[in-house]
Design an enzyme around this catalytic site. Structure first.
Site, short mmCIF file in Angstrom:
data_model
loop_
_atom_site.label_atom_id
_atom_site.label_comp_id
_atom_site.label_asym_id
_atom_site.label_seq_id
_atom_site.Cartn_x
_atom_site.Cartn_y
_atom_site.Cartn_z
N HIS A 87 -8.89 -0.25 -3.30
CA HIS A 87 -7.54 -0.42 -3.85
C HIS A 87 -7.55 -1.18 -5.18
O HIS A 87 -6.55 -1.15 -5.89
CB HIS A 87 -6.68 -1.18 -2.84
CG HIS A 87 -5.37 -0.53 -2.51
ND1 HIS A 87 -5.04 0.77 -2.83
CD2 HIS A 87 -4.28 -1.02 -1.86
CE1 HIS A 87 -3.82 1.05 -2.40
NE2 HIS A 87 -3.34 -0.02 -1.81
N ASN A 142 1.86 -3.31 -3.59
CA ASN A 142 3.13 -2.68 -3.24
C ASN A 142 4.31 -3.16 -4.06
O ASN A 142 5.40 -2.60 -3.95
CB ASN A 142 3.42 -2.89 -1.75
CG ASN A 142 2.38 -2.21 -0.87
OD1 ASN A 142 1.54 -1.45 -1.35
ND2 ASN A 142 2.44 -2.47 0.41
N ASP A 162 -6.08 3.72 -7.84
CA ASP A 162 -6.94 4.45 -6.92
C ASP A 162 -6.22 5.70 -6.41
O ASP A 162 -4.99 5.76 -6.43
CB ASP A 162 -7.35 3.56 -5.75
CG ASP A 162 -6.14 3.05 -4.96
OD1 ASP A 162 -5.31 2.33 -5.56
OD2 ASP A 162 -6.01 3.39 -3.78
N ASN A 195 1.70 3.41 -2.67
CA ASN A 195 2.81 2.44 -2.67
C ASN A 195 2.98 1.71 -3.99
O ASN A 195 4.10 1.35 -4.35
CB ASN A 195 2.65 1.46 -1.51
CG ASN A 195 2.91 2.12 -0.18
OD1 ASN A 195 3.70 3.05 -0.07
ND2 ASN A 195 2.25 1.64 0.85
#
Length: 190
Positions: free
Chosen positions: A19, A66, A92, A113
């Site tokens: 991530h 997020n 990513d 997200n």
């Protein structure tokens, strides 16, 4: 002025995870251009400089993945940056094999997200440049959260390192070259 934002999570425990490739690409751009990313504003670490004759801000939002749009929108408003023309987001992508990158002019969040939050902060607009770095899909019956917060296996290390180098070059090229030209160069399978 361009804003190049790499997405990731700020705590050290997330370093080198799938991530956080966006953060790592920003670090590579910083290293290549000599623009230090060491100032704080709008819940982000950033640095300002010039690349290819263009004013640029390199950004690593510190809001967690997020909520990336919170930091990015602060920079867009303060510096009067047009997201459709001057925002480049690096993140990513589990839909791409490890080592692949894809440059896009616009598009959906694709389940990401961080991108969803950015689109939300842009009043639903998905028109901003993005460089997506393939981190591979989760294993069958695997957990998505564990996958994206996990690290690359030994045999993936070289491929992801090369992909992050290519992503850095693609973001730099987007500053001075036509989008279609950059897409045709970097989106093809090698």
């Amino acid at each position: 002025m361009y804003l190049i934002a790499g997405l990731g999570n700020p705590e050290a425990k997330y370093n080198k995870t799938r991530h956080n490739v966006g953060f790592e690409v920003i670090d590579r751009i910083s290293s290549k251009t000599g623009i230090p990313v060491n100032q704080k504003k709008f819940r982000g670490l950033y640095g300002k400089g010039m690349i290819g004759g263009e004013k640029v801000i390199l950004l690593k939002p510190q809001t967690y993945m997020n909520l990336s749009g919170e930091s990015i929108s602060g920079f867009l408003k303060f510096f009067d940056i047009d997201p459709a023309k001057e925002l480049i987001v690096i993140c990513d992508d589990i839909a791409l094999d490890v080592g692949r990158i894809r440059v896009r002019q616009k598009g959906s969040a694709g389940g990401h997200n961080g991108l969803k939050n950015i689109i939300s902060h842009l009043q639903g607009s998905n028109e901003f440049l993005r460089v997506r770095v393939g981190v591979g899909d989760k294993p069958e019956n695997g957990d998505l959260v564990n996958h994206v917060l996990g690290r690359f296996s030994g045999n993936e290390t070289e491929a992801i390192s090369q992909a992050m180098d290519k992503a850095a070059l693609a973001a730099i090229d987007l500053l001075t070259q036509e989008v279609g030209e950059v897409m045709s160069r970097y989106n093809r399978k090698d």
